[in-house]
Design a protein around this motif. Structure first.
Motif, PDB file in Angstrom:
ATOM      1  N   GLY A  49      19.976 135.251  38.907  1.00 62.16           N
ATOM      2  CA  GLY A  49      18.991 135.675  37.723  1.00 62.16           C
ATOM      3  C   GLY A  49      19.467 136.880  37.193  1.00 62.16           C
ATOM      4  O   GLY A  49      20.919 137.175  37.492  1.00 62.16           O
ATOM      5  N   CYS A  86      15.339 132.270  38.819  1.00 57.57           N
ATOM      6  CA  CYS A  86      15.053 133.102  37.799  1.00 57.57           C
ATOM      7  C   CYS A  86      15.594 132.745  36.543  1.00 57.57           C
ATOM      8  O   CYS A  86      15.299 131.908  35.875  1.00 57.57           O
ATOM      9  CB  CYS A  86      15.129 134.831  38.063  1.00 57.57           C
ATOM     10  SG  CYS A  86      14.158 135.901  37.199  1.00 57.57           S
ATOM     11  N   HIS A 142      10.365 139.366  37.037  1.00 59.41           N
ATOM     12  CA  HIS A 142      10.454 138.942  35.705  1.00 59.41           C
ATOM     13  C   HIS A 142       9.570 139.302  34.721  1.00 59.41           C
ATOM     14  O   HIS A 142       8.417 139.433  34.947  1.00 59.41           O
ATOM     15  CB  HIS A 142      10.574 137.233  35.936  1.00 59.41           C
ATOM     16  CG  HIS A 142       9.324 136.732  36.718  1.00 59.41           C
ATOM     17  ND1 HIS A 142       9.256 136.437  37.903  1.00 59.41           N
ATOM     18  CD2 HIS A 142       8.246 136.556  36.233  1.00 59.41           C
ATOM     19  CE1 HIS A 142       8.099 135.688  38.346  1.00 59.41           C
ATOM     20  NE2 HIS A 142       7.385 135.991  37.003  1.00 59.41           N
ATOM     21  N   GLY A 145       8.224 134.558  33.388  1.00 56.00           N
ATOM     22  CA  GLY A 145       8.345 133.488  34.386  1.00 56.00           C
ATOM     23  C   GLY A 145       7.145 132.453  34.291  1.00 56.00           C
ATOM     24  O   GLY A 145       6.849 131.740  35.386  1.00 56.00           O
ATOM     25  N   MET A 192      11.320 130.704  40.188  1.00 61.38           N
ATOM     26  CA  MET A 192      11.456 132.136  39.543  1.00 61.38           C
ATOM     27  C   MET A 192      11.911 133.340  40.500  1.00 61.38           C
ATOM     28  O   MET A 192      12.478 134.337  40.414  1.00 61.38           O
ATOM     29  CB  MET A 192      10.130 132.435  38.852  1.00 61.38           C
ATOM     30  CG  MET A 192       9.997 131.672  37.489  1.00 61.38           C
ATOM     31  SD  MET A 192      11.509 131.959  36.286  1.00 61.38           S
ATOM     32  CE  MET A 192      11.532 133.872  36.154  1.00 61.38           C
TER      33      MET A 192
END
Length: 224
Positions: A49, A86, A142, A145, A192
């Motif tokens: 991420g 993510c 996030h 997402g 995510m």
């Protein structure tokens, strides 16, 4: 020992967390650089991420053209396990390794919390140690997402059991409560939530993220 590579792009934030998670779960972590044309002989790859290349244009849109992604795409086509977390999920969609796209959260706010997920399938290289139907707790953090796709793609995902996780209490408006999906072969998974943040009881209330890394270790061991 399984060697699991973690790619660092400019703007990546969670590469060190992913490398630590790999190590804590008993595999050998290998750092991979975005500008490299080699995967250094790893057995699996994680796209972590963050905000690759500042998330300019669209999230993951520039990272998709990083030299290392040519190698990741080729390896994934040959069956190598690839996990996108993510921003990594966004990169996988931009690379067309997974269908659909991730857009701004429905409420237009960043979300950061522990999130309940339901395991929809354990027939992938990254979820084979899970129990189908189980609920797990994994961190989310996030702003983009919200998973979207057309009706035909959604029908295909459901028919082929390619929806890997659904949210229990949708935090971002994703269609059909989708938190993660896989390709038809089951070796590429994107989600995510951040399993790398749920491996150590000292820093999180849940260690459910360990099963991702135990799954791919089990798969690689059985393949050998």
């Amino acid at each position: 020992m399984a060697r699991i590579g973690v790619v660092t792009f400019p703007g990546t934030l969670d590469d060190q967390d992913a490398l630590r998670a790999v190590r804590l779960c008993g595999a050998e972590p290998v750092s991979l650089w975005h500008a490299s044309d080699s995967l250094d002989g790893v057995d699996a790859v994680i796209l972590p991420g963050g905000f690759s290349y500042g998330d300019y244009l669209r999230c993951g849109a520039i990272a998709r053209f990083a030299p290392v992604m040519d190698e990741v795409i080729a390896a994934a086509g040959k069956g190598m396990p690839v996990l996108g977390i993510c921003n990594g999920f966004q990169v996988l969609c931009e690379s067309h390794l997974l269908p659909g796209a991730l857009t701004r959260n429905e409420h237009m706010r960043f979300v950061c919390r522990e999130q309940r997920l339901r395991v929809e399938t354990n027939d992938t290289t990254w979820t084979c140690s899970f129990t189908r139907g189980a609920e797990i707790s994994i961190m989310v953090k996030h702003g983009e997402g919200n998973y979207v796709c057309d009706d035909e793609t959604l029908q295909k995902l459901n028919d082929n059991q390619q929806i890997v996780f659904r949210y229990v209490g949708n935090p971002n408006g994703s269609c059909d409560d989708i938190a993660g999906i896989t390709n038809e072969r089951g070796n590429v998974v994107g989600l995510m939530p951040h399993p790398e943040h749920n491996v150590d009881p000292l820093v999180s209330g849940s260690t459910d993220g360990r099963l991702f890394f135990e799954s791919v270790k089990s798969f690689l061991s059985a393949r050998v």
